[in-house]
Design a protein around this motif. Structure first.
Motif, PDB file in Angstrom:
ATOM      1  N   PHE A 102       5.508   6.753  12.961  1.00  0.00           N
ATOM      2  CA  PHE A 102       4.901   6.730  11.630  1.00  0.00           C
ATOM      3  C   PHE A 102       4.962   5.336  11.024  1.00  0.00           C
ATOM      4  CE2 PHE A 102       5.434   7.819   6.935  1.00  0.00           C
ATOM      5  CZ  PHE A 102       4.074   7.985   6.724  1.00  0.00           C
ATOM      6  N   GLY A 103       6.076   4.653  11.212  1.00  0.00           N
ATOM      7  CA  GLY A 103       6.226   3.314  10.663  1.00  0.00           C
ATOM      8  C   GLY A 103       5.304   2.295  11.287  1.00  0.00           C
ATOM      9  N   GLN A 104       4.806   2.589  12.502  1.00  0.00           N
ATOM     10  CA  GLN A 104       3.902   1.663  13.187  1.00  0.00           C
ATOM     11  C   GLN A 104       2.430   1.982  12.929  1.00  0.00           C
ATOM     12  OE1 GLN A 104       4.590  -1.209  14.837  1.00  0.00           O
ATOM     13  NE2 GLN A 104       6.611  -0.845  13.943  1.00  0.00           N
ATOM     14  N   MET A 105       2.159   2.963  12.079  1.00  0.00           N
ATOM     15  CA  MET A 105       0.781   3.242  11.680  1.00  0.00           C
ATOM     16  C   MET A 105       0.193   2.008  11.001  1.00  0.00           C
ATOM     17  SD  MET A 105      -0.555   6.043   8.896  1.00  0.00           S
ATOM     18  CE  MET A 105      -0.021   7.468   9.843  1.00  0.00           C
ATOM     19  N   ILE A 106      -0.969   1.543  11.460  1.00  0.00           N
ATOM     20  CA  ILE A 106      -1.591   0.350  10.896  1.00  0.00           C
ATOM     21  C   ILE A 106      -2.385   0.739   9.652  1.00  0.00           C
ATOM     22  CG2 ILE A 106      -3.232  -1.522  11.301  1.00  0.00           C
ATOM     23  CD1 ILE A 106      -2.531  -1.265  14.294  1.00  0.00           C
ATOM     24  N   ILE A 107      -2.009   0.171   8.523  1.00  0.00           N
ATOM     25  CA  ILE A 107      -2.722   0.471   7.274  1.00  0.00           C
ATOM     26  C   ILE A 107      -3.464  -0.752   6.739  1.00  0.00           C
ATOM     27  CG2 ILE A 107      -1.199   2.374   6.629  1.00  0.00           C
ATOM     28  CD1 ILE A 107       0.129   0.418   4.648  1.00  0.00           C
ATOM     29  N   GLN A 108      -3.264  -1.905   7.381  1.00  0.00           N
ATOM     30  CA  GLN A 108      -3.973  -3.113   6.974  1.00  0.00           C
ATOM     31  C   GLN A 108      -4.116  -3.999   8.215  1.00  0.00           C
ATOM     32  OE1 GLN A 108      -2.694  -4.617   3.198  1.00  0.00           O
ATOM     33  NE2 GLN A 108      -3.532  -6.646   3.559  1.00  0.00           N
ATOM     34  N   ALA A 109      -5.289  -3.971   8.831  1.00  0.00           N
ATOM     35  CA  ALA A 109      -5.475  -4.605  10.134  1.00  0.00           C
ATOM     36  C   ALA A 109      -5.172  -6.099  10.125  1.00  0.00           C
ATOM     37  CB  ALA A 109      -6.899  -4.363  10.630  1.00  0.00           C
ATOM     38  N   ASP A 110      -5.440  -6.779   9.032  1.00  0.00           N
ATOM     39  CA  ASP A 110      -5.156  -8.210   8.947  1.00  0.00           C
ATOM     40  C   ASP A 110      -3.915  -8.466   8.096  1.00  0.00           C
ATOM     41  OD1 ASP A 110      -6.209  -7.397   6.557  1.00  0.00           O
ATOM     42  OD2 ASP A 110      -7.500  -9.147   6.272  1.00  0.00           O
ATOM     43  N   GLY A 111      -3.008  -7.503   8.119  1.00  0.00           N
ATOM     44  CA  GLY A 111      -1.848  -7.552   7.240  1.00  0.00           C
ATOM     45  C   GLY A 111      -0.695  -8.373   7.778  1.00  0.00           C
ATOM     46  N   LEU A 112       0.445  -8.194   7.147  1.00  0.00           N
ATOM     47  CA  LEU A 112       1.645  -8.959   7.459  1.00  0.00           C
ATOM     48  C   LEU A 112       2.171  -8.629   8.850  1.00  0.00           C
ATOM     49  CD1 LEU A 112       3.510  -8.554   4.048  1.00  0.00           C
ATOM     50  CD2 LEU A 112       2.373 -10.614   4.897  1.00  0.00           C
ATOM     51  N   PRO A 113       2.811  -9.603   9.503  1.00  0.00           N
ATOM     52  CA  PRO A 113       3.430  -9.307  10.801  1.00  0.00           C
ATOM     53  C   PRO A 113       4.651  -8.414  10.625  1.00  0.00           C
ATOM     54  CG  PRO A 113       4.012 -11.519  10.088  1.00  0.00           C
ATOM     55  CD  PRO A 113       2.996 -11.015   9.108  1.00  0.00           C
ATOM     56  N   TYR A 114       4.936  -7.645  11.655  1.00  0.00           N
ATOM     57  CA  TYR A 114       6.135  -6.794  11.661  1.00  0.00           C
ATOM     58  C   TYR A 114       7.368  -7.685  11.777  1.00  0.00           C
ATOM     59  CZ  TYR A 114       9.007  -2.715  12.865  1.00  0.00           C
ATOM     60  OH  TYR A 114       9.938  -1.726  12.874  1.00  0.00           O
ATOM     61  N   ARG A 115       8.516  -7.158  11.387  1.00  0.00           N
ATOM     62  CA  ARG A 115       9.719  -8.008  11.363  1.00  0.00           C
ATOM     63  C   ARG A 115      10.283  -8.335  12.740  1.00  0.00           C
ATOM     64  NH1 ARG A 115      13.790  -3.422   8.717  1.00  0.00           N
ATOM     65  NH2 ARG A 115      12.153  -1.852   8.624  1.00  0.00           N
ATOM     66  N   THR A 116       9.820  -7.655  13.789  1.00  0.00           N
ATOM     67  CA  THR A 116      10.167  -8.051  15.151  1.00  0.00           C
ATOM     68  C   THR A 116       8.882  -8.203  15.944  1.00  0.00           C
ATOM     69  OG1 THR A 116      10.317  -5.806  16.064  1.00  0.00           O
ATOM     70  CG2 THR A 116      12.297  -6.681  15.004  1.00  0.00           C
ATOM     71  N   ALA A 117       8.995  -8.831  17.099  1.00  0.00           N
ATOM     72  CA  ALA A 117       7.800  -9.109  17.903  1.00  0.00           C
ATOM     73  C   ALA A 117       7.171  -7.851  18.483  1.00  0.00           C
ATOM     74  CB  ALA A 117       8.166 -10.073  19.034  1.00  0.00           C
ATOM     75  N   GLN A 118       7.929  -6.747  18.525  1.00  0.00           N
ATOM     76  CA  GLN A 118       7.432  -5.521  19.156  1.00  0.00           C
ATOM     77  C   GLN A 118       6.475  -4.714  18.277  1.00  0.00           C
ATOM     78  OE1 GLN A 118      10.791  -6.336  19.220  1.00  0.00           O
ATOM     79  NE2 GLN A 118      10.585  -7.168  21.303  1.00  0.00           N
ATOM     80  N   GLY A 119       6.471  -4.973  16.963  1.00  0.00           N
ATOM     81  CA  GLY A 119       5.711  -4.127  16.056  1.00  0.00           C
ATOM     82  C   GLY A 119       4.290  -4.599  15.823  1.00  0.00           C
ATOM     83  N   ASN A 120       3.521  -3.748  15.117  1.00  0.00           N
ATOM     84  CA  ASN A 120       2.113  -4.038  14.817  1.00  0.00           C
ATOM     85  C   ASN A 120       1.962  -4.875  13.551  1.00  0.00           C
ATOM     86  OD1 ASN A 120       0.972  -2.502  16.960  1.00  0.00           O
ATOM     87  ND2 ASN A 120       1.308  -0.619  15.790  1.00  0.00           N
ATOM     88  N   PHE A 121       0.941  -5.719  13.536  1.00  0.00           N
ATOM     89  CA  PHE A 121       0.551  -6.369  12.286  1.00  0.00           C
ATOM     90  C   PHE A 121       0.009  -5.296  11.340  1.00  0.00           C
ATOM     91  CE2 PHE A 121       0.943 -10.169  14.682  1.00  0.00           C
ATOM     92  CZ  PHE A 121       0.977 -11.232  13.785  1.00  0.00           C
ATOM     93  N   GLY A 122       0.367  -5.420  10.076  1.00  0.00           N
ATOM     94  CA  GLY A 122      -0.142  -4.474   9.081  1.00  0.00           C
ATOM     95  C   GLY A 122       0.434  -3.082   9.204  1.00  0.00           C
ATOM     96  N   ALA A 123       1.631  -2.945   9.810  1.00  0.00           N
ATOM     97  CA  ALA A 123       2.254  -1.623   9.993  1.00  0.00           C
ATOM     98  C   ALA A 123       2.786  -1.094   8.663  1.00  0.00           C
ATOM     99  CB  ALA A 123       3.382  -1.705  11.012  1.00  0.00           C
ATOM    100  N   LEU A 124       2.763   0.208   8.504  1.00  0.00           N
ATOM    101  CA  LEU A 124       3.241   0.842   7.276  1.00  0.00           C
ATOM    102  C   LEU A 124       4.675   0.451   6.968  1.00  0.00           C
ATOM    103  CD1 LEU A 124       2.782   2.893   4.984  1.00  0.00           C
ATOM    104  CD2 LEU A 124       3.487   4.691   6.574  1.00  0.00           C
ATOM    105  N   ASP A 125       5.525   0.386   7.984  1.00  0.00           N
ATOM    106  CA  ASP A 125       6.926   0.020   7.801  1.00  0.00           C
ATOM    107  C   ASP A 125       7.065  -1.320   7.072  1.00  0.00           C
ATOM    108  OD1 ASP A 125       9.577  -1.198   8.583  1.00  0.00           O
ATOM    109  OD2 ASP A 125       9.812   0.749   9.580  1.00  0.00           O
ATOM    110  N   THR A 126       6.127  -2.239   7.298  1.00  0.00           N
ATOM    111  CA  THR A 126       6.184  -3.572   6.699  1.00  0.00           C
ATOM    112  C   THR A 126       5.935  -3.528   5.198  1.00  0.00           C
ATOM    113  OG1 THR A 126       5.403  -4.505   8.788  1.00  0.00           O
ATOM    114  CG2 THR A 126       5.219  -5.909   6.859  1.00  0.00           C
ATOM    115  N   TYR A 127       5.321  -2.456   4.707  1.00  0.00           N
ATOM    116  CA  TYR A 127       4.957  -2.352   3.297  1.00  0.00           C
ATOM    117  C   TYR A 127       5.723  -1.266   2.540  1.00  0.00           C
ATOM    118  CZ  TYR A 127       0.991  -5.230   4.709  1.00  0.00           C
ATOM    119  OH  TYR A 127       0.214  -6.251   5.209  1.00  0.00           O
ATOM    120  N   ALA A 128       6.388  -0.361   3.251  1.00  0.00           N
ATOM    121  CA  ALA A 128       6.909   0.827   2.560  1.00  0.00           C
ATOM    122  C   ALA A 128       8.273   1.269   3.083  1.00  0.00           C
ATOM    123  CB  ALA A 128       5.915   1.976   2.691  1.00  0.00           C
TER     124      ALA A 128
END
Length: 408
Positions: free
Chosen positions: A249-275
């Motif tokens: 759930f935390g890796q759901m992309i909600i903003q394709a050009d969004g912020l990078p994830y806090r580790t290299a393994q995660g998605n850019f614009g992932a929900l976890d990065t914002y919430a």
């Protein structure tokens, strides 16, 4: 020798016949139930029902508890679970706080303990603390070894349920939490059966148990904390993916050009990065650095970053900066939640973790956002809840997972 002993305990504790298992399951989900109700639920003949009930009484897992109200004939015999037949421990292994509980067969909590997971809490040290606490409770509650059904563990993922290994979780304060054979470590120390699942799953087991008389067919559990954790249940059965999907759930992309994830393994614009807790801390401290005024300047020492506990303290004071950041994070969370609702259509969603329990603002903002963005609203309406067990849900569900092995 240990393996033989473990196998003997498993064999002794399980209910023998399929019909007996189904009947025990029906009885355990109610505080007390009459023979007539069991007859209607089970579809068994009177003679078969009587024989299976006698079998369960003989094993010792249920007992007669009196007579019910007459509906015109003989008063029906009432049955209930024999609570002291067996006991299970439930262990929650989480990044910030971990917990241990003790339940009897009826699901009553008899004891609990929690530990803060700091830089010194390595797996070896933690498992030793758990072992000492279990041993103390066995003496305190005068539990015979043959009464111990085992221990369930609900842990931060990713993990492997089959091998009992916590694989590569992130953000533990102490070193050594990669590739931890959690099941093996406990079984070697305590010599009783142990099973492992992710903490979101065990929390959902606990909340399903709390709602067992309401017959929800489809439930979700989402834990909002250091990271975002998800589990699903249909017809009282957990949904397991091909791999452990707790963090999906935390890796759901909600903003394709969004912020990078806090580790290299995660998605850019992932929900976890914002919430997440991390997202709120990052955003609050970023705004403080550019000079925004806030009550946090009186709460946090100069030069130190604001932590989540500080932020929640300022939120209670209705600090504008903090209120703005938490509302924004909750709105993002609600968008992600709406995506889940539109795909899965659950009847009930339980939201747990510190994001939900520390203050009502996040919970209500997130749920109202999700409702507004649900495709079939108002025809489809979901029930949102903070749950029954709060922060103990993971541990209680882990113990319930172990108790359920009697009917596996």
């Amino acid at each position: 020798m240990l393996n033989n002993k473990k196998q003997r305990i498993d064999a002794d504790k399980r209910i023998p016949s399929p019909k007996a298992k189904e009947l025990f399951h029906d009885i355990r989900r109610r505080h007390e139930i009459g023979k007539n109700d069991l007859l209607a639920l089970s579809g068994l003949t009177v003679s078969t029902l009587t024989r299976v009930l006698d079998e369960l009484v003989g094993v010792g897992v249920i007992s007669e508890s009196g007579l019910g109200v007459s509906t015109g004939g003989r008063r029906p015999i009432l049955y209930q679970v024999q609570a002291d037949y067996g006991y299970a421990f439930g262990l929650d292994i989480s990044r910030v706080m971990s917990r241990l509980v003790l339940l009897d067969l009826a699901g009553t909590k008899l004891d609990s303990r929690e530990w803060r997971m700091d830089e010194k809490t390595t797996p070896e040290i933690f498992m030793q603390m758990v072992t000492e606490q279990v041993t103390e409770w066995i003496d305190k509650h005068r539990i015979a070894f043959e009464q111990i059904i085992g221990m369930g563990i609900g842990a931060v993922g990713p993990l492997n349920r089959i091998t009992g290994v916590i694989e590569e979780p992130e953000w533990f304060a102490a070193p050594g939490w990669n590739h931890v054979p959690a099941v093996q470590m406990i079984e070697e120390r305590l010599a009783f059966p142990v099973i492992l699942d992710n903490g979101a799953n065990t929390a959902l087991i606990a909340e399903s148990w709390a709602n067992r008389t309401k017959d929800f067919r489809h439930m979700l559990y989402v834990h909002g904390g250091t990271g975002l954790r998800l589990s699903m249940m249909t017809d009282n059965k957990l949904i397991h993916g091909a791999v452990d999907m707790e963090g999906s759930f935390g890796q759901m992309i909600i903003q394709a050009d969004g912020l990078p994830y806090r580790t290299a393994q995660g998605n850019f614009g992932a929900l976890d990065t914002y919430a997440s807790v991390h997202a709120i801390e990052r955003e609050v401290n970023s705004r403080l650095r550019i000079g925004r005024s806030s009550a946090l300047r009186q709460i946090v020492r100069p030069g130190e970053a604001a932590k989540f506990s500080d932020i929640m303290q300022a939120l209670k004071q209705m600090d504008p900066l903090v209120t703005e950041v938490v509302t924004q994070a909750a709105t993002y969370f609600g968008i992600g939640l709406a995506n889940l609702l539109n795909i899965l259509n659950p009847e009930k969603v339980v939201l747990g973790g510190p994001l939900m329990t520390e203050n009502n603002l996040f919970f209500y903002t997130a749920t109202q956002t999700a409702i507004r963005k649900t495709y079939h609203y108002p025809k489809y309406q979901v029930i949102f809840s903070k749950g029954t067990y709060g922060e103990e849900a993971i541990a209680i569900g882990a113990a319930q997972l172990m108790l359920s092995q009697l009917t596996v």
